[in-house]
Structure formats: structure tokens, C-alpha cells
Design a protein around this motif. Structure first.
Motif, mmCIF file in Angstrom:
data_model
loop_
_atom_site.group_PDB
_atom_site.id
_atom_site.type_symbol
_atom_site.label_atom_id
_atom_site.label_comp_id
_atom_site.label_asym_id
_atom_site.label_seq_id
_atom_site.Cartn_x
_atom_site.Cartn_y
_atom_site.Cartn_z
ATOM 1 N N ALA A 156 -3.703 9.412 -2.171
ATOM 2 C CA ALA A 156 -2.538 8.844 -2.875
ATOM 3 C C ALA A 156 -1.907 10.026 -3.823
ATOM 4 O O ALA A 156 -0.741 9.917 -4.082
ATOM 5 C CB ALA A 156 -3.121 7.770 -3.983
ATOM 6 N N PHE A 167 -5.350 0.164 4.073
ATOM 7 C CA PHE A 167 -4.572 1.188 4.201
ATOM 8 C C PHE A 167 -5.347 2.568 4.390
ATOM 9 O O PHE A 167 -5.027 3.511 5.331
ATOM 10 C CB PHE A 167 -3.332 1.209 3.131
ATOM 11 N N THR A 168 -6.036 2.685 3.413
ATOM 12 C CA THR A 168 -7.104 4.001 3.190
ATOM 13 C C THR A 168 -8.044 4.260 4.566
ATOM 14 O O THR A 168 -8.022 5.134 5.086
ATOM 15 C CB THR A 168 -7.736 3.980 2.044
ATOM 16 N N ALA A 216 -9.452 7.519 -1.293
ATOM 17 C CA ALA A 216 -8.089 6.799 -1.555
ATOM 18 C C ALA A 216 -7.574 7.489 -2.802
ATOM 19 O O ALA A 216 -6.271 7.631 -2.341
ATOM 20 C CB ALA A 216 -8.402 5.351 -2.142
ATOM 21 N N PHE A 260 1.978 3.408 -4.328
ATOM 22 C CA PHE A 260 0.806 4.075 -4.953
ATOM 23 C C PHE A 260 0.890 3.988 -6.613
ATOM 24 O O PHE A 260 0.297 3.828 -7.225
ATOM 25 C CB PHE A 260 0.400 5.300 -4.307
ATOM 26 N N LEU A 308 -4.529 -1.964 -0.139
ATOM 27 C CA LEU A 308 -4.699 -0.722 -0.277
ATOM 28 C C LEU A 308 -5.914 -0.284 0.496
ATOM 29 O O LEU A 308 -5.995 1.035 1.126
ATOM 30 C CB LEU A 308 -4.819 -0.350 -1.598
ATOM 31 N N TYR A 349 0.634 0.622 -7.766
ATOM 32 C CA TYR A 349 -1.022 0.559 -7.532
ATOM 33 C C TYR A 349 -1.625 1.096 -8.629
ATOM 34 O O TYR A 349 -2.483 0.107 -9.486
ATOM 35 C CB TYR A 349 -1.600 0.829 -6.299
ATOM 36 N N ARG A 407 -3.608 -0.898 -11.613
ATOM 37 C CA ARG A 407 -4.992 -0.550 -11.699
ATOM 38 C C ARG A 407 -5.462 -0.192 -13.120
ATOM 39 O O ARG A 407 -6.669 -0.965 -13.786
ATOM 40 C CB ARG A 407 -5.283 0.308 -10.513
#
Length: 468
Positions: free
Chosen positions: A422, A275-276, A418, A452, A272, A455, A459
């Protein structure tokens, strides 16, 4: 053959309708407008001593760490811009990007608790990914994967994010238990008073088109703060570090630190982060290249920049080298437009910028002497300038306005670039389906949105706690 003639031939002065003098003036102008990063990048990546997360090197003092990051900033900017000059032959300056360094320090290291060495590893991986995709010509495919409204809104969201970070450091915005944020004691707090004076001066110089206005504003604010402190009514921390201290050019603690960071990686969270970094860097660079190229008259009839893969490759290599040396993502600067407006058309402009970055190594001690409230004036000024990006969004179309709005709003309010990206990516396919326009989505939109959602579930459920 004389050096002048060699340069004219190599950089194709005649074909581009320019000359050596014009290119040198353009290079100096570009450097002056973007040189604030020498002071700002260390202040963001290292943060406030003992208060905010950032790059902390065992056995190295705070002031020395600031200087090390300043050295790395200059070297990475010089290397990337040199590649832009000699390989891409375009008049674009490069350096560690604002927004990306804030994401590095405040989101990755701060909010996620990722070691700074691992964050540097993510920058290196992102750079290598950028190089690979550029080499195989996959730029158009990557662009099509991301929703257009999100791409157009990212710049504005980052601008707001930078602005709130800057205003907080200046004492203009402070936390409040009832309203989360409120106005600081701008009439009694010395830091706020000095900062506001510097900000107004900088805005005024910027509006008048004064070259180097941001740097002038930072130095002016530093000087006023120092003088005020000497008379007993200024901010006590007017100077961070000591101008008389011996300069630190040893970057060994930072160079190669990314290798150790790879040993503490949780795959999904690391992906992630990569990616960001990649998303923001890729589209920020592409947008900057097209925007500056439009001013220079480089675009073809379709509005594309011929051989765009070359400047993209320079950006990618610069990012990789910067991460290996110890700084956040290197990107192309919109301030390059200043040099273009001065007549810069060739890689000679970029060559001058690169050489000036190397020459600036002589002022490295100054990076440790600039107080945070002075350096962060640049974040507010550039943040305001970045707001103009949002005019490109089709606000009369709710399926574009909603994901764009979510992107812009979530970034500053969650203190995370991020999360803003998302929010826009997850929202986009959902509103398209709700509006009966599912045919306008791509499989990639759903894949990204699903990733996302997973995630955020993981998270917020705490499954990643202590994983990175």
C-alpha cells in the motif's frame, strides 16, 4: 508401448533434448530444495502454542494441528504440482508460499484479528479470481495496473519481513522498550546459540550449492537442540510434539473450513485481504516463472514465456484447492531453478516432485517435532536470497526509488506485507506528479492509491474495529 516410451512421447523428451533419467534426477533435486516447506508452513500457520495467532481448532491439540497443516501442505503441493506436470508440462514445483503464509498468520489473523476460517475464504476467493483472469487472458492488463517499482520491490520487502520473523523466533532479535528491537542474548540463550550454529551451517551449505541445504540445516539444528537439552544446557523446548505419537491424517477440521469463514466477512476489509493475496501471488508467480524459464531457455525473443497462461492456471487451481483444504496461497517456487539446472525441461520433473510430496506424507509426525527456532532458519535463508530482487529497481530515478523504498521499508517495520504494498502504491502517483511526470501514471494507479488512502483512514479511525 512401454511406459518409458509413453512418458517420452507425452512430455516431448526429444523436442526438449532431455531423457527420463535426467528428469527424475531434476525432480528429486527440486523436491529436496523446497521440501523445507513441510516443516515451515505448519510452524507459521499454527504459530507458537498459546502465544501467537494462527490456526486453532477446538478440541484438537497443538501437535495434532501441526500435523494436520503438514498433511494439507503436502496434498496441496502435490495437487498443484501435478497440474503443472500434466497440464502445463513445465518443470516447476509448487507449494504454499513463504511470505503469503506469514501474511496469513501475522497480518490477517494476527494484526487484523480476522478468524482463520475467513482468511482461508480469502485464499479461495483469490484463487478463483486468479483462475477467471487467467482463463480470459487478462494477465497483461493486470500487470499494467500495478506500478513497476512496487512490483520489483515486493520480493525484497517480503524477504526482510521473513528474515525478521525468523530472527525473532531464533532469539537473535528481541523487542526493546527503548529501540523497539535489539540483539538478543546470543552468548547465553541456548535457543539463540543453537539457532546461530544451524543458520551458519545452512548458509555454508547453501553457498556451496548443496542440494537440500535448508532441510539439512533444519534437521541439524533440531538434533543439536535435542542433544543439548539432554545434557542440561540446551533449549528446554528442543522438541515440539512427540515423534512417537500416532500420526494424524484426519484433515476434516480444516477442509471446507473456509465456508464458515464467509459468514463473518466485512466486505471492504475482506476485499483488501483478497487483493493482497492476489497481488503477491500473481507477481511472485509471474516473476518466478520468467526467472526459471530464462535458465531453462524457454523464453521467446521478446523475453516472454510462451503459453504462460498454463502454468499460471496450475498456480491458480493449486491456490484454490489449498484454501479449500486449509492452507495459505500455493505458488510456484524459485527453487525449481535447481531442477532446471540439473537438466529438467519437461513436466516429468514436476511429476516427480508431486509424487515425492505424496510420499512425504510418511514423515508427517516429524512436522510436529521440529522446534520453531529450527524451522524458522529457512525464513532467514530465503529472506536473504530474496534481497537480490531489488537490483532490478531503477534507483537513479527517484520516482521509482521512493515507492520501491517505501515498499521495502514498511513491510518489516509494520509487520505487514499489505501495508508495504500500500505504501508503494500510494507513493507512486504522488511522486510522479511532484516530478512533473503525471503522464507516466495510469488511471488504475490513482484508483488503487485512492482505495488504500480510504482504507487507512477508515482503519486508523477505528471504523473497522470488530468488523471482521
Amino acid at each position: 508401448m512401454a511406459l518409458h516410451q509413453r512418458l517420452a512421447e507425452y512430455f516431448e523428451f526429444d523436442e526438449l533434448g532431455t531423457d527420463l533419467r535426467t528428469e527424475i534426477v531434476a525432480g528429486i533435486s527440486t523436491f529436496l530444495t523446497m521440501s523445507y516447506i513441510v516443516f515451515v508452513n505448519p510452524s507459521i500457520l499454527v504459530g507458537i502454542e498459546g502465544e501467537k495467532p494462527g490456526i486453532i481448532v477446538d478440541g484438537v491439540s497443538y501437535a495434532q494441528t501441526l500435523q494436520m497443516v503438514a498433511v494439507v501442505t503436502l496434498i496441496s503441493a502435490a495437487v498443484a504440482t501435478l497440474i503443472m506436470a500434466l497440464y502445463a508440462k513445465r518443470p516447476f514445483g509448487q507449494a504454499p508460499g513463504l511470505g503469503l503464509n506469514a501474511f496469513f498468520a501475522f497480518t490477517v489473523v494476527g494484526a487484523l484479528g480476522v478468524p482463520w476460517e475467513t482468511a482461508l475464504a480469502a485464499v479461495v476467493v483469490e484463487g478463483l479470481l486468479f483462475i477467471a483472469l487467467t482463463a480470459v487472458g487478462a494477465r497483461e492488463y493486470v500487470i499494467n495496473v500495478f506500478p513497476t517499482p512496487v512490483k520489483l520491490a515486493v520480493g525484497t520487502g517480503i524477504g526482510l519481513f521473513l528474515a525478521i520473523i525468523g530472527l525473532e523466533a531464533m532469539g537473535v532479535v528481541v523487542d526493546d522498550p527503548a529501540t523497539l528491537v535489539t540483539l538478543g542474548s546470543v552468548a547465553s540463550d541456548p535457543v539463540a546459540i543453537v539457532s546461530i550454529l544451524g543458520l551458519f551451517l545452512t548458509f555454508g551449505l547453501y553457498a556451496r550449492g548443496v542440494t537440500g541445504s535448508v532441510v539439512i540445516g533444519i534437521l541439524f539444528t533440531t538434533a543439536i537442540g535435542f542433544l543439548a537439552a539432554q545434557f542440561g544446557f540446551g533449549p528446554a523446548d528442543a522438541l515440539v510434539g512427540n515423534l512417537t505419537a500416532q500420526a494424524t491424517y484426519n484433515i476434516a477440521p480444516l477442509a471446507g473450513a473456509f465456508v464458515g469463514g464467509l459468514s463473518t466477512v466485512e466486505p471492504f476489509a475482506f476485499a483488501l485481504i483478497v487483493f493482497t493475496f492476489f497481488f503477491v501471488d500473481f507477481f511472485d508467480t509471474a516473476g518466478t516463472l520468467v526467472g526459471v524459464s530464462q535458465v531453462a531457455g524457454f523464453l521467446d525473443e521478446e523475453g516472454d514465456l510462451p503459453d504462460i497462461d498454463r502454468p499460471l492456471m496450475a498456480d491458480a487451481v493449486g491456490t484454490t484447492v489449498g484454501g479449500m483444504l486449509g492452507t495459505s496461497t500455493v505458488t510456484t517456487y524459485i527453487e525449481s531453478a535447481v531442477g532446471v539446472e540439473e537438466g529438467g525441461r519437461s513436466g516429468m520433473t514436476a511429476l516427480v516432485v508431486a509424487l515425492l510430496f505424496l510420499a512425504a506424507l510418511a514423515v508427517v509426525p516429524l512436522a510436529a517435532a521440529i522446534p520453531l527456532y529450527a524451522s524458522h532458519i529457512a525464513l532467514v535463508v530465503i529472506g536473504v536470497v530474496m534481497l537480490r530482487n531489488v537490483v532490478e529497481v531503477a534507483w537513479d530515478d527517484l520516482t521509482a526509488a521512493i515507492p520501491a523504498g517505501m515498499t521495502v521499508l514498511v513491510m518489516p517495520f509494520t509487520y505487514s506485507i499489505a501495508y508495504g504494498i500500500a505504501a508503494g502504491i500510494v507513493t507512486y502517483p504522488l511522486v510522479k506528479v511532484a516530478a512533473g511526470r503525471a503522464d507516466e501514471t495510469r488511471p488504475g494507479h490513482w484508483v488503487l492509491a485512492g482505495a488504500f488512502v480510504v482504507y487507512f483512514f477508515v482503519r486508523t479511525s477505528g471504523f473497522l474495529a470488530g468488523a471482521v
